[in-house]
Design an enzyme around this catalytic site. Structure first.
Site, PDB file in Angstrom:
ATOM      1  N   ARG A   1     -23.508   5.668   7.839  1.00 47.90           N
ATOM      2  CA  ARG A   1     -22.636   4.575   7.390  1.00 47.90           C
ATOM      3  C   ARG A   1     -22.700   3.468   8.439  1.00 47.90           C
ATOM      4  O   ARG A   1     -22.439   3.719   9.612  1.00 47.90           O
ATOM      5  CB  ARG A   1     -21.202   5.098   7.246  1.00 47.90           C
ATOM      6  CG  ARG A   1     -20.210   4.063   6.774  1.00 47.90           C
ATOM      7  CD  ARG A   1     -18.872   4.678   6.431  1.00 47.90           C
ATOM      8  NE  ARG A   1     -18.129   5.160   7.589  1.00 47.90           N
ATOM      9  CZ  ARG A   1     -16.885   5.657   7.540  1.00 47.90           C
ATOM     10  NH1 ARG A   1     -16.256   5.762   6.377  1.00 47.90           N
ATOM     11  NH2 ARG A   1     -16.281   6.073   8.625  1.00 47.90           N
TER      12      ARG A   1
ATOM     13  N   PHE B   1       4.187  -0.925  12.239  1.00 46.65           N
ATOM     14  CA  PHE B   1       3.032  -0.302  11.577  1.00 46.65           C
ATOM     15  C   PHE B   1       2.380  -1.240  10.563  1.00 46.65           C
ATOM     16  O   PHE B   1       1.189  -1.115  10.285  1.00 46.65           O
ATOM     17  CB  PHE B   1       3.470   0.946  10.791  1.00 46.65           C
ATOM     18  CG  PHE B   1       3.934   2.099  11.626  1.00 46.65           C
ATOM     19  CD1 PHE B   1       3.023   2.931  12.249  1.00 46.65           C
ATOM     20  CD2 PHE B   1       5.281   2.362  11.782  1.00 46.65           C
ATOM     21  CE1 PHE B   1       3.442   4.008  13.015  1.00 46.65           C
ATOM     22  CE2 PHE B   1       5.712   3.433  12.540  1.00 46.65           C
ATOM     23  CZ  PHE B   1       4.793   4.260  13.159  1.00 46.65           C
TER      24      PHE B   1
ATOM     25  N   LYS C   1      -6.846  -5.530  15.851  1.00 48.05           N
ATOM     26  CA  LYS C   1      -6.140  -4.617  16.772  1.00 48.05           C
ATOM     27  C   LYS C   1      -6.304  -5.096  18.219  1.00 48.05           C
ATOM     28  O   LYS C   1      -5.360  -5.074  19.006  1.00 48.05           O
ATOM     29  CB  LYS C   1      -6.646  -3.176  16.619  1.00 48.05           C
ATOM     30  CG  LYS C   1      -6.270  -2.534  15.303  1.00 48.05           C
ATOM     31  CD  LYS C   1      -4.749  -2.356  15.162  1.00 48.05           C
ATOM     32  CE  LYS C   1      -4.335  -1.844  13.810  1.00 48.05           C
ATOM     33  NZ  LYS C   1      -2.911  -1.981  13.524  1.00 48.05           N
TER      34      LYS C   1
ATOM     35  N   ASP D   1     -20.573   2.972  12.035  1.00 50.32           N
ATOM     36  CA  ASP D   1     -19.934   4.192  12.543  1.00 50.32           C
ATOM     37  C   ASP D   1     -20.199   4.379  14.040  1.00 50.32           C
ATOM     38  O   ASP D   1     -21.325   4.218  14.507  1.00 50.32           O
ATOM     39  CB  ASP D   1     -20.462   5.426  11.789  1.00 50.32           C
ATOM     40  CG  ASP D   1     -19.466   5.979  10.787  1.00 50.32           C
ATOM     41  OD1 ASP D   1     -18.270   5.657  10.911  1.00 50.32           O
ATOM     42  OD2 ASP D   1     -19.893   6.726   9.889  1.00 50.32           O
TER      43      ASP D   1
ATOM     44  N   SER E   1      -5.382   1.295  17.883  1.00 49.35           N
ATOM     45  CA  SER E   1      -6.395   2.231  17.400  1.00 49.35           C
ATOM     46  C   SER E   1      -7.468   2.433  18.456  1.00 49.35           C
ATOM     47  O   SER E   1      -7.771   1.514  19.238  1.00 49.35           O
ATOM     48  CB  SER E   1      -7.014   1.634  16.139  1.00 49.35           C
ATOM     49  OG  SER E   1      -8.227   2.255  15.840  1.00 49.35           O
TER      50      SER E   1
ATOM     51  N   TYR F   1     -11.072  -5.835  11.035  1.00 50.70           N
ATOM     52  CA  TYR F   1      -9.900  -4.976  11.228  1.00 50.70           C
ATOM     53  C   TYR F   1      -9.764  -4.593  12.705  1.00 50.70           C
ATOM     54  O   TYR F   1      -8.701  -4.746  13.314  1.00 50.70           O
ATOM     55  CB  TYR F   1     -10.021  -3.705  10.370  1.00 50.70           C
ATOM     56  CG  TYR F   1      -9.155  -2.588  10.858  1.00 50.70           C
ATOM     57  CD1 TYR F   1      -7.790  -2.605  10.641  1.00 50.70           C
ATOM     58  CD2 TYR F   1      -9.694  -1.526  11.603  1.00 50.70           C
ATOM     59  CE1 TYR F   1      -6.979  -1.586  11.128  1.00 50.70           C
ATOM     60  CE2 TYR F   1      -8.897  -0.516  12.091  1.00 50.70           C
ATOM     61  CZ  TYR F   1      -7.538  -0.548  11.854  1.00 50.70           C
ATOM     62  OH  TYR F   1      -6.741   0.445  12.354  1.00 50.70           O
TER      63      TYR F   1
ATOM     64  N   PHE G   1     -22.076  11.275   6.146  1.00 51.86           N
ATOM     65  CA  PHE G   1     -22.827  10.083   6.545  1.00 51.86           C
ATOM     66  C   PHE G   1     -23.686  10.333   7.792  1.00 51.86           C
ATOM     67  O   PHE G   1     -23.366   9.892   8.885  1.00 51.86           O
ATOM     68  CB  PHE G   1     -21.881   8.908   6.789  1.00 51.86           C
ATOM     69  CG  PHE G   1     -21.109   8.474   5.565  1.00 51.86           C
ATOM     70  CD1 PHE G   1     -21.726   8.390   4.318  1.00 51.86           C
ATOM     71  CD2 PHE G   1     -19.760   8.137   5.651  1.00 51.86           C
ATOM     72  CE1 PHE G   1     -21.006   7.981   3.191  1.00 51.86           C
ATOM     73  CE2 PHE G   1     -19.041   7.726   4.542  1.00 51.86           C
ATOM     74  CZ  PHE G   1     -19.669   7.649   3.302  1.00 51.86           C
TER      75      PHE G   1
ATOM     76  N   ASN H   1       0.829  -1.207   0.000  1.00 50.41           N
ATOM     77  CA  ASN H   1       0.000   0.000   0.000  1.00 50.41           C
ATOM     78  C   ASN H   1       0.869   1.265   0.000  1.00 50.41           C
ATOM     79  O   ASN H   1       0.489   2.288   0.544  1.00 50.41           O
ATOM     80  CB  ASN H   1      -0.892  -0.039   1.252  1.00 50.41           C
ATOM     81  CG  ASN H   1      -2.050   0.926   1.165  1.00 50.41           C
ATOM     82  OD1 ASN H   1      -2.416   1.380   0.083  1.00 50.41           O
ATOM     83  ND2 ASN H   1      -2.608   1.267   2.307  1.00 50.41           N
TER      84      ASN H   1
HETATM   85  N1  UFG Z   1     -17.310  10.412   6.889  1.00 48.63           N
HETATM   86  C1  UFG Z   1     -18.215  11.023   6.048  1.00 48.63           C
HETATM   87  N2  UFG Z   1     -18.034  10.893   4.700  1.00 48.63           N
HETATM   88  C2  UFG Z   1     -16.976  10.201   4.172  1.00 48.63           C
HETATM   89  C3  UFG Z   1     -16.052   9.585   5.045  1.00 48.63           C
HETATM   90  C4  UFG Z   1     -16.256   9.712   6.400  1.00 48.63           C
HETATM   91  O1  UFG Z   1     -19.173  11.654   6.489  1.00 48.63           O
HETATM   92  O2  UFG Z   1     -16.885  10.104   2.948  1.00 48.63           O
HETATM   93  C5  UFG Z   1     -17.491  10.559   8.351  1.00 48.63           C
HETATM   94  C6  UFG Z   1     -17.693   9.236   9.039  1.00 48.63           C
HETATM   95  O3  UFG Z   1     -19.048   8.880   9.061  1.00 48.63           O
HETATM   96  C7  UFG Z   1     -17.147   9.551  10.424  1.00 48.63           C
HETATM   97  C8  UFG Z   1     -16.046  10.563  10.164  1.00 48.63           C
HETATM   98  O4  UFG Z   1     -16.293  11.092   8.882  1.00 48.63           O
HETATM   99  O5  UFG Z   1     -18.119  10.173  11.184  1.00 48.63           O
HETATM  100  C9  UFG Z   1     -14.659   9.948  10.171  1.00 48.63           C
HETATM  101  O6  UFG Z   1     -14.639   8.834   9.318  1.00 48.63           O
HETATM  102  P1  UFG Z   1     -13.275   8.123   8.864  1.00 48.63           P
HETATM  103  O7  UFG Z   1     -13.639   7.012   7.939  1.00 48.63           O
HETATM  104  O8  UFG Z   1     -12.312   9.151   8.390  1.00 48.63           O
HETATM  105  O9  UFG Z   1     -12.689   7.600  10.231  1.00 48.63           O
HETATM  106  P2  UFG Z   1     -13.265   6.520  11.265  1.00 48.63           P
HETATM  107  O10 UFG Z   1     -13.321   7.221  12.559  1.00 48.63           O
HETATM  108  O11 UFG Z   1     -14.488   5.877  10.808  1.00 48.63           O
HETATM  109  O12 UFG Z   1     -12.148   5.396  11.163  1.00 48.63           O
HETATM  110  C10 UFG Z   1     -10.884   5.669  11.627  1.00 48.63           C
HETATM  111  C11 UFG Z   1      -9.832   4.812  10.917  1.00 48.63           C
HETATM  112  C12 UFG Z   1      -9.908   3.394  11.319  1.00 48.63           C
HETATM  113  C13 UFG Z   1     -10.030   3.252  12.798  1.00 48.63           C
HETATM  114  C14 UFG Z   1     -11.138   4.092  13.330  1.00 48.63           C
HETATM  115  C15 UFG Z   1     -11.238   4.033  14.808  1.00 48.63           C
HETATM  116  O13 UFG Z   1      -9.985   4.905   9.522  1.00 48.63           O
HETATM  117  O14 UFG Z   1      -8.758   2.745  10.894  1.00 48.63           O
HETATM  118  O15 UFG Z   1     -10.896   5.434  12.980  1.00 48.63           O
HETATM  119  O16 UFG Z   1     -12.407   4.602  15.245  1.00 48.63           O
HETATM  120  F1  UFG Z   1     -10.253   1.979  13.161  1.00 48.63           F
END
Ligand code: UFG
Length: 342
Positions: free
Chosen positions: A298, A83, A156, A301, A127, A152, A221, A37
């Site tokens: 989503r 990592f 962790k 979430d 995480s 995933y 979302f 990646n």
């Molecule tokens: N979101 C949107 N639109 C998008 C993408 C995200 O509204 O296109 C929102 C999500 O619903 C969430 C926030 O933005 O409320 C953050 O979303 P992310 O996908 O950026 O991050 P997450 O908190 O869901 O996930 C991250 C990491 C994971 C980890 C997780 C731990 O990507 O690896 O935090 O909570 F496991």
């Protein structure tokens, strides 16, 4: 003599930023990465930033024989920062076995060979996903782990348990698990940053790609959550701040300040930020508008989570320095850099 650190996944997003900080602090670095990646040329960019090109060995940590030969070649490693792992939440639901195999086997191989080669110190990328939706906010390290919502997240949790059990078994390994909240942004030089494959899953890469015109609109979302503006809340921290915490953790281990043998730290700003606030911050910091539309929630979430980082503040002497706006500004600078390069 320089302390030498093995950084697995050191050409990846958080790994590359950590390699820069390690080199800046005078550590020697060797990277192991299978480039699943990431790209090999990241080491050249690290060299541009620091003036030092880290060594890179390209192979898969699941290959025990190759890892064994590696440890035979690189003697006297002071510590390992691990990592290298698969990290896409959505993908892990579709390919659980790939996630369990890759994330668990690589860890087991590393710990097993650390024992054999007597490498005493280990720092693990964990995480805040291990907390699920915590009952109390901000969340502290002693909050109970919740059942993971994705394979995933489960890897962790299991990895943390494997590390703790290994430390407790008395094989001479001491470890620190760092529970990251949401890392964002890029190095201020814009030479390294996050390289999402395909359509980004995470908010900030989605914002920057939409601002650049690669995506039509950002989907927010859900705006009907039980939060002040109805959107989900996270704790976004600058990746350079996060990288620095790894240097501090390695130092703590080398200086024998980790008395209990296994320690866990939350790494976040301590401030909750909603999706709308994140969009506003990006627009304020860059002067560029982001087209967005509110869609459905989503699945999976978490509604709201942010860190209580006071244990890391006190014990590691670490705290975040960059503001949300600064983080957004660097994310934007990086997005423009990679697009102009292509
Ligand atoms: N979101 C949107 N639109 C998008 C993408 C995200 O509204 O296109 C929102 C999500 O619903 C969430 C926030 O933005 O409320 C953050 O979303 P992310 O996908 O950026 O991050 P997450 O908190 O869901 O996930 C991250 C990491 C994971 C980890 C997780 C731990 O990507 O690896 O935090 O909570 F496991």
């Amino acid at each position: 003599m320089k302390e030498k650190i093995l950084v697995t996944g050191g050409t990846g997003y958080i790994g590359s930023h950590t390699v820069v900080e390690l080199i800046n602090e005078g550590f020697g670095v060797v990277i192991v990465d299978n480039l699943y990646n990431s790209e090999a040329e990241v080491v050249d960019r690290i060299a541009q930033i620091t003036g030092v090109k880290p060594q890179l060995e390209v192979f898969d940590l699941c290959d025990r024989e190759k890892l064994n030969s590696f440890f035979g070649k690189y003697e006297n490693l002071s510590a390992i920062i691990h990592f290298a792992a698969y990290k896409a939440v959505g993908e892990s639901v579709k390919k659980p076995l790939d996630y369990y195999r890759n994330n668990l086997l690589s860890l087991i191989n590393l710990l097993d060979l650390m024992k054999q080669y007597q490498i005493p110190h280990f720092v693990f990328s964990s995480s805040c996903t291990v907390y699920g939706q915590p009952e109390k906010l901000p969340v502290t390290e002693d909050a109970p782990m919740q059942p993971a919502v994705s394979p995933y997240g489960n890897t962790k949790q299991i990895c943390e348990e494997i590390i703790r059990d290994t430390v407790v078994s008395g094989v001479g390994i001491k470890a620190i698990a760092l529970r990251y909240f949401n890392p964002i942004g890029a190095h201020p030089s814009a030479l390294i940053g996050e390289l999402p494959r395909g359509i980004p899953e995470n908010l900030v890469p989605y914002i920057t790609q939409t601002a650049y015109g690669l995506r039509d609109e950002l989907k927010v979302f859900g705006d009907d959550y039980d939060t002040p503006d109805g959107s989900c809340i996270r704790d976004y921290l600058h990746v350079v701040d996060l990288a620095k915490a790894h240097v501090t953790a390695v130092r703590r281990l080398i200086e024998e300040k980790n008395k209990s043998g296994y320690e866990v730290f939350n790494l976040g700003t301590g401030k909750g930020v909603s999706v709308f606030e994140a969009i506003n911050s990006f627009e304020r910091a860059t002067g560029v508008k982001v087209k967005y539309r509110v869609t459905g929630r989503r699945p999976g979430d978490i509604v709201k989570i942010w860190a209580d980082p006071s244990y890391a503040n006190k014990e590691l002497g670490w705290k975040t320095m960059s503001s949300l706006d600064e983080s957004m500004e660097t994310a934007w600078k990086w997005e423009k850099y990679i697009r102009n390069k292509k």
